[in-house]
Design a protein around this motif. Structure first.
Motif, mmCIF file in Angstrom:
data_model
loop_
_atom_site.group_PDB
_atom_site.id
_atom_site.type_symbol
_atom_site.label_atom_id
_atom_site.label_comp_id
_atom_site.label_asym_id
_atom_site.label_seq_id
_atom_site.Cartn_x
_atom_site.Cartn_y
_atom_site.Cartn_z
ATOM 1 N N ALA A 1 0.822 -1.218 0.000
ATOM 2 C CA ALA A 1 0.000 0.000 0.000
ATOM 3 C C ALA A 1 0.855 1.267 0.000
ATOM 4 C CB ALA A 1 -0.919 -0.006 1.215
ATOM 5 N N ARG A 2 0.456 2.220 -0.816
ATOM 6 C CA ARG A 2 1.077 3.546 -0.857
ATOM 7 C C ARG A 2 -0.048 4.580 -0.877
ATOM 8 N NH1 ARG A 2 4.592 1.476 0.751
ATOM 9 N NH2 ARG A 2 6.629 1.005 -0.086
ATOM 10 N N VAL A 3 0.123 5.630 -0.090
ATOM 11 C CA VAL A 3 -0.878 6.698 -0.095
ATOM 12 C C VAL A 3 -0.351 7.836 -0.960
ATOM 13 C CG1 VAL A 3 -2.149 8.368 1.300
ATOM 14 C CG2 VAL A 3 -1.721 6.068 2.191
ATOM 15 N N VAL A 4 -1.051 8.134 -2.046
ATOM 16 C CA VAL A 4 -0.548 9.141 -2.983
ATOM 17 C C VAL A 4 -1.373 10.420 -2.982
ATOM 18 C CG1 VAL A 4 0.537 7.420 -4.488
ATOM 19 C CG2 VAL A 4 -1.825 8.142 -4.930
ATOM 20 N N GLY A 5 -2.487 10.440 -2.270
ATOM 21 C CA GLY A 5 -3.292 11.661 -2.268
ATOM 22 C C GLY A 5 -4.210 11.716 -1.063
ATOM 23 N N LEU A 6 -4.534 12.964 -0.667
ATOM 24 C CA LEU A 6 -5.413 13.183 0.484
ATOM 25 C C LEU A 6 -6.493 14.181 0.047
ATOM 26 C CD1 LEU A 6 -6.070 13.108 3.563
ATOM 27 C CD2 LEU A 6 -4.190 14.687 3.917
ATOM 28 N N VAL A 7 -7.735 13.743 0.110
ATOM 29 C CA VAL A 7 -8.845 14.622 -0.287
ATOM 30 C C VAL A 7 -9.544 15.080 0.994
ATOM 31 C CG1 VAL A 7 -11.001 14.805 -1.580
ATOM 32 C CG2 VAL A 7 -9.147 13.359 -2.451
ATOM 33 N N SER A 8 -9.374 16.349 1.295
ATOM 34 C CA SER A 8 -9.803 16.883 2.589
ATOM 35 C C SER A 8 -10.981 17.840 2.366
ATOM 36 C CB SER A 8 -8.614 17.604 3.219
ATOM 37 O OG SER A 8 -8.915 18.027 4.518
ATOM 38 N N ILE A 9 -12.176 17.312 2.543
ATOM 39 C CA ILE A 9 -13.375 18.111 2.257
ATOM 40 C C ILE A 9 -13.860 18.767 3.549
ATOM 41 C CG2 ILE A 9 -15.709 18.073 1.331
ATOM 42 C CD1 ILE A 9 -14.907 15.473 -0.180
ATOM 43 N N GLN A 10 -13.713 20.052 3.635
ATOM 44 C CA GLN A 10 -14.163 20.835 4.792
ATOM 45 C C GLN A 10 -13.785 20.171 6.124
ATOM 46 O OE1 GLN A 10 -18.359 21.060 3.185
ATOM 47 N NE2 GLN A 10 -17.956 23.246 3.408
ATOM 48 N N PRO A 11 -12.470 19.982 6.336
ATOM 49 C CA PRO A 11 -12.036 19.240 7.525
ATOM 50 C C PRO A 11 -12.466 19.906 8.834
ATOM 51 C CG PRO A 11 -10.171 20.356 6.495
ATOM 52 C CD PRO A 11 -11.321 20.457 5.541
ATOM 53 N N PHE A 12 -12.725 19.059 9.812
ATOM 54 C CA PHE A 12 -13.125 19.507 11.146
ATOM 55 C C PHE A 12 -11.875 19.622 12.004
ATOM 56 C CE2 PHE A 12 -15.515 18.007 15.233
ATOM 57 C CZ PHE A 12 -15.646 19.317 15.671
ATOM 58 N N PHE A 13 -11.398 20.871 12.155
ATOM 59 C CA PHE A 13 -10.313 21.171 13.079
ATOM 60 C C PHE A 13 -10.805 22.275 13.994
ATOM 61 C CE2 PHE A 13 -7.685 19.831 9.245
ATOM 62 C CZ PHE A 13 -7.300 18.613 9.790
ATOM 63 N N GLY A 14 -10.079 22.518 15.065
ATOM 64 C CA GLY A 14 -10.521 23.570 15.979
ATOM 65 C C GLY A 14 -9.462 23.880 17.003
ATOM 66 N N GLY A 15 -9.844 24.647 18.002
ATOM 67 C CA GLY A 15 -8.927 25.032 19.063
ATOM 68 C C GLY A 15 -9.675 25.839 20.104
ATOM 69 N N GLU A 16 -8.968 26.217 21.156
ATOM 70 C CA GLU A 16 -9.604 27.018 22.204
ATOM 71 C C GLU A 16 -10.021 28.385 21.669
ATOM 72 O OE1 GLU A 16 -10.498 26.390 25.491
ATOM 73 O OE2 GLU A 16 -10.162 24.337 24.820
ATOM 74 N N GLU A 17 -9.177 28.934 20.819
ATOM 75 C CA GLU A 17 -9.465 30.247 20.238
ATOM 76 C C GLU A 17 -10.772 30.206 19.440
ATOM 77 O OE1 GLU A 17 -6.366 31.222 17.432
ATOM 78 O OE2 GLU A 17 -7.622 32.794 16.547
ATOM 79 N N ARG A 18 -11.528 31.294 19.471
ATOM 80 C CA ARG A 18 -12.676 31.421 18.551
ATOM 81 C C ARG A 18 -12.209 32.247 17.367
ATOM 82 N NH1 ARG A 18 -15.448 27.460 20.927
ATOM 83 N NH2 ARG A 18 -16.268 28.022 22.961
ATOM 84 N N THR A 19 -12.275 31.688 16.185
ATOM 85 C CA THR A 19 -11.813 32.433 15.012
ATOM 86 C C THR A 19 -12.891 33.425 14.579
ATOM 87 O OG1 THR A 19 -12.738 30.899 13.412
ATOM 88 C CG2 THR A 19 -10.521 30.399 14.232
ATOM 89 N N GLU A 20 -12.470 34.333 13.685
ATOM 90 C CA GLU A 20 -13.402 35.348 13.188
ATOM 91 C C GLU A 20 -14.630 34.703 12.552
ATOM 92 O OE1 GLU A 20 -10.837 38.478 11.435
ATOM 93 O OE2 GLU A 20 -12.643 38.789 10.182
ATOM 94 N N ALA A 21 -14.386 33.676 11.718
ATOM 95 C CA ALA A 21 -15.513 33.035 11.022
ATOM 96 C C ALA A 21 -16.431 32.336 12.017
ATOM 97 C CB ALA A 21 -14.999 32.030 9.990
ATOM 98 N N GLU A 22 -15.859 31.712 13.029
ATOM 99 C CA GLU A 22 -16.698 31.037 14.023
ATOM 100 C C GLU A 22 -17.627 32.044 14.698
ATOM 101 O OE1 GLU A 22 -14.616 27.155 15.990
ATOM 102 O OE2 GLU A 22 -13.476 29.002 16.177
#
Ligand SMILES: *[C@@H]1O[C@H](CO)[C@@H](O)[C@H](O)[C@H]1NC(C)=O
Ligand SMILES: *[C@@H]1O[C@H](CO)[C@@H](O)[C@H](O)[C@H]1NC(C)=O
Ligand SMILES: *[C@@H]1O[C@H](CO)[C@@H](O)[C@H](O)[C@H]1NC(C)=O
Ligand SMILES: CC(=O)N[C@H]1CO[C@H](CO)[C@@H](O)[C@@H]1O
Length: 344
Positions: free
Chosen positions: A205-226
């Protein structure tokens, strides 16, 4: 005498997306269902959620839109299974798309109606063999169970004895893609990192690509968009806070490296030379968009091959709604990305 009138000011950006009424209705319904099933005490009412989570059975005999599907158990001790979607295609080398559904790590599954439809579309349109992973859900199973499950599917595929009779002969294990939306894209990222670190253990197996559709990431900070877009369609601060609490280790905050993927607690990736080429999708009305852009910037800063595509009018999870034209535009973009990665 006449003075020329000043040019009219540019129109302000629209404050809400224009969506078909059908989409609005489905989005409202699914938000209500999610809110009802996620309890204030941090547990999920699975019995209740099952009533709303319409499931599609596999179709191992009669193709639907040219695609067959069937279920395969990867590890019965933890009920880990994948649904495999195979297109009728006789190309010599057929890529494998390992897909992780969204749902905040806590909801939905490999047999949820919308995800079955999307996987079938990917299988036909790319074309590719799509494996939709039925990873364990939080809070019953927290971090890193979901990452373990995703990684173990790759390991399972690596053993030839597991895939004989399972995948068609033109399945090309040296062309695997990791893909997902929302929490599934978070998962795909972390599985990609783990694969790069343990690559020497893999034979095929080899991974040749990553398709990241609207990934769910976050943090303590509230961003402007949030702040500006809260509560958004599908995503709100209250909901994402709940989901992180259900997923992250007890006592961890949102600056944990699983969530704040580009922060100080992030896993170092600069030395991972084979990190796959990545395609990140962002929607203009997604409260998570700032975190997604940061992810893109961070990959770039670390020397990774990464591309960002933004649809200004789109909300979180838009691509699950085939009536939205951008959802088929997205399919085409993924198709192009996959074929570009296949050439290498
Ligand atoms: C959470 O609430 C539900 C329903 O009120 C209850 O059945 C369950 O035992 C509670 N779980 C915990 C961990 O408090
Ligand atoms: C697997 O799923 C079955 C049926 O839903 C359930 O009864 C069983 O407890 C599960 N096993 C594990 C290890 O989670
Ligand atoms: C979270 O991420 C932001 C940038 O994306 C960064 O400024 C902040 O320091 C991070 N926090 C931690 C603790 O990693
Ligand atoms: C959580 C869930 O519903 N997972 C399903 C994934 O697909 C397999 C095969 O159809 C089912 O057995 C699982 O229940």
């Amino acid at each position: 005498m006449d003075f020329p009138s000043p040019p009219p000011p540019p129109p302000p950006p629209p404050s809400s997306p224009s969506l078909p009424w059908k989409t609005r209705l489905l989005v409202s319904l699914s938000s209500v269902c999610g809110d009802l099933a996620t309890r204030p005490n941090g547990t999920v009412n699975r019995r209740l959620f099952r009533l709303f989570d319409f499931k599609s059975p596999p179709n191992p005999v009669k193709p639907i839109h040219g695609v067959l599907s069937f279920d395969v158990i990867v590890d019965s001790s933890r009920n880990l299974s994948v649904r495999v979607f195979t297109p009728s295609s006789d190309v010599a080398s057929l890529p494998i798309l390992i897909f992780f559904h969204g749902g905040g790590f806590a909801l939905l599954s490999n047999s949820s109606f919308s995800y079955v439809a999307v996987c079938r579309r990917f299988a036909r349109r790319l074309p590719a063999i799509v494996l939709s992973v039925d990873y364990r859900l939080s809070p019953e199973h927290r971090f890193p169970s979901q990452y373990d499950d995703g990684f173990d599917v790759l390991r399972f595929l690596d053993h030839e004895s597991n895939t004989i009779g399972l995948l068609p002969p033109n399945a090309d294990l040296s062309k695997c893609f990791l893909a997902g939306d929302s929490a599934g894209a978070n998962l795909a990222h972390h599985v990609a990192v783990r694969f790069c670190r343990q690559r020497s253990q893999f034979e095929r197996a080899r991974v040749v690509g990553l398709v990241s559709i609207q990934p769910f990431f976050g943090g303590e900070e509230r961003t402007e968009a949030e702040i500006q877009l809260d509560p958004g369609y599908i995503v709100s601060i209250a909901r994402t806070d709940w989901l992180w609490r259900a997923f992250l280790p007890e006592g961890a905050d949102r600056d944990h490296g699983a969530a704040n993927v580009s922060g100080e607690n992030a896993e170092e990736i600069s030395e991972l030379e084979e990190f796959p080429a990545t395609l990140v999708f962002v929607g203009g009305f997604d409260p998570l968009k700032d975190w997604q852009r940061r992810y893109y910037d961070w990959l770039k800063k670390n020397g990774k091959i990464v591309e960002l595509i933004e649809y200004p009018n789109m909300i979180h999870a838009f691509y699950l709604f085939p009536e939205i034209s951008e959802s088929s535009v997205l399919m085409n973009e993924v198709r192009e990305f996959v074929s570009k990665c296949m050439e290498k």
